[in-house]
Design an enzyme around this catalytic site. Structure first.
Site, PDB file in Angstrom:
ATOM      1  N   SER A 153       1.012  -1.112  -0.033  1.00  0.00           N
ATOM      2  CA  SER A 153       0.082   0.033  -0.053  1.00  0.00           C
ATOM      3  C   SER A 153       0.892   1.302   0.039  1.00  0.00           C
ATOM      4  O   SER A 153       1.701   1.506  -0.668  1.00  0.00           O
ATOM      5  CB  SER A 153      -0.943  -0.002   1.048  1.00  0.00           C
ATOM      6  OG  SER A 153      -1.910   0.831   0.970  1.00  0.00           O
ATOM      7  N   HIS A 172      -7.352  -5.991  -0.120  1.00  0.00           N
ATOM      8  CA  HIS A 172      -6.286  -5.247  -0.248  1.00  0.00           C
ATOM      9  C   HIS A 172      -5.040  -5.780   0.786  1.00  0.00           C
ATOM     10  O   HIS A 172      -3.912  -5.068   0.611  1.00  0.00           O
ATOM     11  CB  HIS A 172      -6.725  -3.774   0.479  1.00  0.00           C
ATOM     12  CG  HIS A 172      -5.609  -2.796   0.474  1.00  0.00           C
ATOM     13  ND1 HIS A 172      -5.009  -2.145  -0.506  1.00  0.00           N
ATOM     14  CD2 HIS A 172      -4.887  -1.988   1.707  1.00  0.00           C
ATOM     15  CE1 HIS A 172      -4.104  -1.314  -0.240  1.00  0.00           C
ATOM     16  NE2 HIS A 172      -4.093  -1.174   1.058  1.00  0.00           N
ATOM     17  N   ASP A 183      -9.451  -5.043  -4.585  1.00  0.00           N
ATOM     18  CA  ASP A 183      -8.966  -4.137  -3.617  1.00  0.00           C
ATOM     19  C   ASP A 183      -9.985  -2.927  -3.744  1.00  0.00           C
ATOM     20  O   ASP A 183     -10.285  -2.100  -4.749  1.00  0.00           O
ATOM     21  CB  ASP A 183      -7.619  -3.582  -4.153  1.00  0.00           C
ATOM     22  CG  ASP A 183      -6.902  -3.002  -3.110  1.00  0.00           C
ATOM     23  OD1 ASP A 183      -7.437  -2.175  -2.342  1.00  0.00           O
ATOM     24  OD2 ASP A 183      -5.786  -3.210  -2.860  1.00  0.00           O
TER      25      ASP A 183
END
Length: 268
Positions: free
Chosen positions: A93, A247, A220
């Site tokens: 991320s 995610h 995601d």
């Protein structure tokens, strides 16, 4: 009289592959506990980094106002490595921004940089398009973010966390319930003001000397597939893979992610 044993010839053991794992905003080294277990059981060396104010780092996220300060634990760690050592650097991320800064500073110490549902922007947030591609837009889920205003209510927010009641739906919808429960106990507000200052030198050629691999996540809700595709198209990596994952593939697709990381380490 017994036989004299021959003297064993010295052997050179191959260098143990070293993975360095970097979390996303609000997370911590704990995010990687499943991947770390698999890697160490397979005799890989693993280092999981807590960025400033994350995990067991006791700093207040509202006091972190620059990306350089936030990412300092990773930069210090990379500085401490021997000049001859090369690591596989993995970022999840917003941890992708940490990877990009590190590759620009320590290209010779990085075998490959792997972005896992990561923010992969060559120079960070320089343009409105960079922000559109790399910053999560959770507005479709309603009022889900809880902000803190460390500089005062008349100033931009200094930290943010997804409200507990939305965390599983948005971040961990395909993950085992026990993992999303653990995450709800450990997630901390992330220093969004600091992340917004992530801007890197555009003419740094070293950042392109490190091979990059992108691992996308097909379901995601945070860094959406279309955002991932835009970043891949804008700054094409050497290889691209996609996981049938939310995610957080270190929870929802643990074995698949582990297998990909091992495969990537062998390819470079």
């Amino acid at each position: 009289m017994g036989e004299v044993a021959e003297k064993a010839e010295p052997t050179t053991r191959p260098q143990q592959l070293h993975f360095v794992l970097v979390h996303g905003i609000g997370g911590g080294a704990w995010c990687w506990y499943k991947i770390r277990t698999l890697m160490e059981n397979s005799s890989y060396r693993v280092s999981c980094i807590d960025l400033k104010s994350a995990g067991i780092d006791s700093s207040d996220s509202n006091s972190i106002h620059s990306f350089n300060e936030y990412n300092k634990p990773l930069i210090d760690f990379m500085s401490s490595l021997p000049e001859t050592e090369q690591v596989i650097l993995v970022g999840h991320s917003a941890g992708g921004l940490s990877l990009t800064q590190a590759t620009g500073k320590f290209a010779r110490k990085i075998r490959v940089a792997v972005y896992v549902a990561g923010t992969m922007l060559r120079a960070g947030f320089h343009t409105e398009q960079d922000v559109k591609d790399g910053v999560p837009d959770l507005s479709e889920f309603g009022d889900v973010n809880e902000f803190q205003f460390g500089l005062g209510l008349d100033k931009p927010p200094t930290s943010m966390i997804v409200k507990k009641e939305f965390q599983r739906k948005i971040i961990y919808q395909m993950s085992p319930l026990e993992d999303s429960t653990l995450a709800a106990m450990l997630l901390k507000p992330g220093p969004i003001l600091a992340l917004q200052t992530a801007r890197f030198t555009k003419d740094n050629e070293d950042v392109d000397k490190v091979p990059r691999v992108y691992i996308g996540t097909m379901h995601d809700n945070v860094i959406k597939p279309e955002q991932q595709e835009a970043m891949i198209k804008k700054w094409p990596p050497a290889e691209t893979y996609f996981l049938d994952s939310d995610h957080s593939p270190f929870f929802s697709s643990t074995f698949s992610l582990f297998g990909l990381l091992v495969k990537i380490s062998a390819s470079f």
